[in-house]
Scaffold this motif. Structure first.
Motif, PDB file in Angstrom:
ATOM      1  N   VAL A 145      41.978  77.395  28.782  1.00 23.33           N
ATOM      2  CA  VAL A 145      40.782  78.346  29.507  1.00 23.33           C
ATOM      3  C   VAL A 145      42.118  79.887  28.869  1.00 23.33           C
ATOM      4  O   VAL A 145      43.172  79.847  28.617  1.00 23.33           O
ATOM      5  CB  VAL A 145      40.807  78.928  30.748  1.00 23.33           C
ATOM      6  CG1 VAL A 145      40.154  77.600  30.964  1.00 23.33           C
ATOM      7  CG2 VAL A 145      42.466  78.970  32.032  1.00 23.33           C
ATOM      8  N   GLU A 159      38.860  82.045  33.069  1.00 27.04           N
ATOM      9  CA  GLU A 159      38.706  81.431  34.880  1.00 27.04           C
ATOM     10  C   GLU A 159      38.850  79.745  34.678  1.00 27.04           C
ATOM     11  O   GLU A 159      38.460  79.333  33.693  1.00 27.04           O
ATOM     12  CB  GLU A 159      36.756  82.093  34.611  1.00 27.04           C
ATOM     13  CG  GLU A 159      37.135  81.640  36.546  1.00 27.04           C
ATOM     14  CD  GLU A 159      35.442  81.202  36.560  1.00 27.04           C
ATOM     15  OE1 GLU A 159      35.120  82.787  38.614  1.00 27.04           O
ATOM     16  OE2 GLU A 159      34.653  81.464  36.450  1.00 27.04           O
ATOM     17  N   GLU A 294      31.433  85.656  33.057  1.00 27.73           N
ATOM     18  CA  GLU A 294      31.441  86.815  33.071  1.00 27.73           C
ATOM     19  C   GLU A 294      32.143  87.762  33.337  1.00 27.73           C
ATOM     20  O   GLU A 294      32.575  89.419  33.723  1.00 27.73           O
ATOM     21  CB  GLU A 294      30.516  86.700  34.950  1.00 27.73           C
ATOM     22  CG  GLU A 294      31.781  86.566  35.940  1.00 27.73           C
ATOM     23  CD  GLU A 294      31.622  85.134  36.149  1.00 27.73           C
ATOM     24  OE1 GLU A 294      31.631  83.951  34.934  1.00 27.73           O
ATOM     25  OE2 GLU A 294      32.589  84.664  36.765  1.00 27.73           O
ATOM     26  N   GLU A 314      25.203  85.382  34.390  1.00 30.42           N
ATOM     27  CA  GLU A 314      26.320  86.534  33.826  1.00 30.42           C
ATOM     28  C   GLU A 314      25.999  87.977  34.464  1.00 30.42           C
ATOM     29  O   GLU A 314      27.150  88.448  34.800  1.00 30.42           O
ATOM     30  CB  GLU A 314      26.681  86.161  32.341  1.00 30.42           C
ATOM     31  CG  GLU A 314      26.489  85.027  32.008  1.00 30.42           C
ATOM     32  CD  GLU A 314      27.751  83.987  32.702  1.00 30.42           C
ATOM     33  OE1 GLU A 314      28.191  84.465  33.498  1.00 30.42           O
ATOM     34  OE2 GLU A 314      27.392  82.848  32.725  1.00 30.42           O
ATOM     35  N   GLU A 336      29.838  81.855  42.005  1.00 27.96           N
ATOM     36  CA  GLU A 336      28.966  81.212  41.891  1.00 27.96           C
ATOM     37  C   GLU A 336      27.651  81.034  42.775  1.00 27.96           C
ATOM     38  O   GLU A 336      26.401  80.799  41.738  1.00 27.96           O
ATOM     39  CB  GLU A 336      29.721  79.942  41.210  1.00 27.96           C
ATOM     40  CG  GLU A 336      30.648  79.662  40.418  1.00 27.96           C
ATOM     41  CD  GLU A 336      30.629  80.458  38.909  1.00 27.96           C
ATOM     42  OE1 GLU A 336      28.832  81.169  38.470  1.00 27.96           O
ATOM     43  OE2 GLU A 336      30.833  81.633  38.484  1.00 27.96           O
ATOM     44  N   TYR A 389      28.170  75.938  42.844  1.00 30.47           N
ATOM     45  CA  TYR A 389      27.382  76.702  42.344  1.00 30.47           C
ATOM     46  C   TYR A 389      24.928  76.098  42.646  1.00 30.47           C
ATOM     47  O   TYR A 389      24.281  77.206  43.094  1.00 30.47           O
ATOM     48  CB  TYR A 389      26.986  76.022  40.729  1.00 30.47           C
ATOM     49  CG  TYR A 389      27.855  76.513  39.789  1.00 30.47           C
ATOM     50  CD1 TYR A 389      29.146  76.224  39.562  1.00 30.47           C
ATOM     51  CD2 TYR A 389      27.190  77.433  38.559  1.00 30.47           C
ATOM     52  CE1 TYR A 389      30.301  76.747  38.922  1.00 30.47           C
ATOM     53  CE2 TYR A 389      28.178  78.107  38.102  1.00 30.47           C
ATOM     54  CZ  TYR A 389      30.155  77.888  37.409  1.00 30.47           C
ATOM     55  OH  TYR A 389      30.848  78.427  37.075  1.00 30.47           O
TER      56      TYR A 389
END
Ligand code: ARG
Ligand code: ZN
Length: 461
Positions: A145, A159, A294, A314, A336, A389
């Motif tokens: 990442v 993230e 985001e 986002e 989330e 989520y």
């Protein structure tokens, strides 16, 4: 008269602490103490500002950079720690004086010439260079990442732990800071970053773009997009600047959702309260970036994330995750679950009750069928899972059902008011819900939030 022990003890402690305040400088912790990432971040100081100056060579992918970090010492510091993944450090100065440093994996230890006294502000200037490579992250199965070099340009999506792939930092959401990005690149490349584009200098073959967010942000929310973009500049929600950076290869259909950005933000303001930042926009890559992120004020979107549901997700993060930071990565559902619920609210508003009902029914069935576990503390490998989520989103829907629309939106808006610019954790949110609603919600949360599987609910069968 008897001898007053506590006063004597108090004086002794006072004398001791005075001695220590002056003399005792010790190494800052090499970790901020996040249970999911034992060595992530650092202790002993608070960052206040990152001033990042980068020259990016798009041919080779290498950067030549100086990061100036302003921080405040929380105790006397004989040395302190930063995160930096890869790259070559040419030299470090602390308060203008050359400092010694050592590196071990992601850990960069800096020994200033003179210890830094408790409470003092200090500057760390790190000169570094090289070709950044994405940092492996167990939350995404060890995939890299951060800094991603693609055929069409460079995109940054960090993230959880990728910020250290392109600048030295205290790489944790618990330590947000102000930023400035000064990025020089050859024409025709254009640089997008967080905040406001405050300056653009033309040097002939190259250009320098200066970007400055006005509010503090967590390092993982810092982004750069460098490509030959089509730039669309508009007046956004409430008159703030809205800048959308489209990869040139995207067609009208792929761009269509982004025409809704202003409407989405204005809708989310009705749900969550005023938009927390001074600009808004998007970096829309025609590349696979493993999703969207985001990144503060200007989310970055990879292939497959151009739909209005994702854009709403986002943008909802601007309140939940960006303005409010997670205290630890185990509290991820506060980011989330809430962003997913923001997206659901948009769907309910823009696509109607029927679409919203279908969406929740599907979610309910999936959560029951797959026996999806509780959102808090999912373990590092499940930070991006349905626990966080989908069940996080479900928890909010059930809370709304339990307390009613009025109390529910009051809860969300006062949560944002209380926590913007601060960090949040699960127990604080639960207490907040009880405070605002005036109800005892222990049994409710025991089922919906904490039970191994969500309770049966005939309305959704
Ligand atoms: N927080 C992002 C979102 O849900 C997901 C980021 C995924 N992380 C990654 N390294 N690909 O919008
Ligand atoms: Zn999200």
């Amino acid at each position: 008269m008897h001898f007053n022990l506590s006063i004597a003890a108090g004086l002794a402690t006072l004398a001791l602490s005075l001695t220590f305040a002056n003399d005792e400088a010790r190494p800052g912790a090499d970790s901020i103490g996040d249970p999911y990432y034992p060595k992530l971040g650092a202790g002993g100081y608070d960052t206040e500002r990152y001033d990042l100056a980068l020259t990016v060579d798009m041919e080779t992918g290498s950067i030549d950079a100086v990061a100036t970090i302003t921080a405040r010492a929380l105790h006397g510091l004989s040395s302190f720690n930063l995160d930096l993944y890869g790259l070559e450090v040419a030299g470090i100065e602390v308060n203008g004086k050359a400092a010694k440093f050592t590196r071990d994996g992601r850990e960069l230890d800096v020994v200033p010439k003179k210890p830094i006294r408790e409470g003092k502000e200090f500057d760390v200037r790190v000169a570094y260079s090289g070709v950044p490579t994405p940092a492996p992250d167990p939350s995404v199965g060890g995939t890299g990442v951060g800094w991603m070099r693609k055929d069409s340009g460079i995109f940054v999506s960090s993230e959880c732990i990728g910020a250290a792939s392109w600048f030295p930092c205290n790489d944790h959401p618990r330590d947000p800071a102000l930023f400035r990005f000064t990025v020089t690149v050859a024409k025709p490349y254009v640089v997008a970053a967080n905040g406001l584009l405050v300056d653009e200098q033309d040097h002939g073959d190259t250009r320098t773009f200066v970007w400055e967010p006005k509010a503090p942000m967590a390092p993982y929310l810092a982004t750069l997009g460098i490509a030959d973009f089509d730039v669309v500049v508009e007046e956004g929600p409430g008159g703030i600047p809205l800048r959308t950076y489209f990869a040139k290869t995207l067609d009208a259909r792929e761009r269509a959702g982004f025409a809704l950005q202003t409407e989405i933000v204005e809708f989310l303001e009705l749900c969550f309260g005023p938009y927390p930042f001074a600009s808004v926009g998007a970096i829309v890559a025609d590349e696979d970036l493993g999703g969207a992120l985001e990144t503060q004020t200007i989310p970055v979107y990879g292939r497959g994330t151009y739909d209005d549901g994702t854009i709403a997700h986002e943008l909802a993060h601007m309140w939940f995750g960006d303005a409010i930071s997670a205290n630890n990565w185990k509290d991820m559902w506060l980011n989330e679950g809430f962003a997913s619920y923001g997206s659901f609210l948009w769907v309910e508003y823009a696509h109607g009750e029927e679409a919203a009902d279908r969406d929740m029914r599907q979610r309910y069935r999936m959560l029951r069928r797959a026996k999806v576990g509780p959102p808090p503390d999912p373990g590092v490998a499940q930070v991006f899972s349905a626990r966080v989520y989908e069940r996080g989103c479900w928890v909010l829907h059930m809370l709304r059902d339990r307390v009613g629309d009025e109390a529910f939106f009051e809860i969300l808006q006062t949560w944002v008011e209380a926590k913007s610019g601060k960090t949040a954790q699960t127990d604080e949110f639960l207490a907040h819900c009880e405070d605002v609603s005036g109800e005892d919600l222990d049994d409710f949360f025991a089922g919906v939030l904490f039970a191994d599987v969500i309770p049966e609910d005939a309305r959704f069968e």
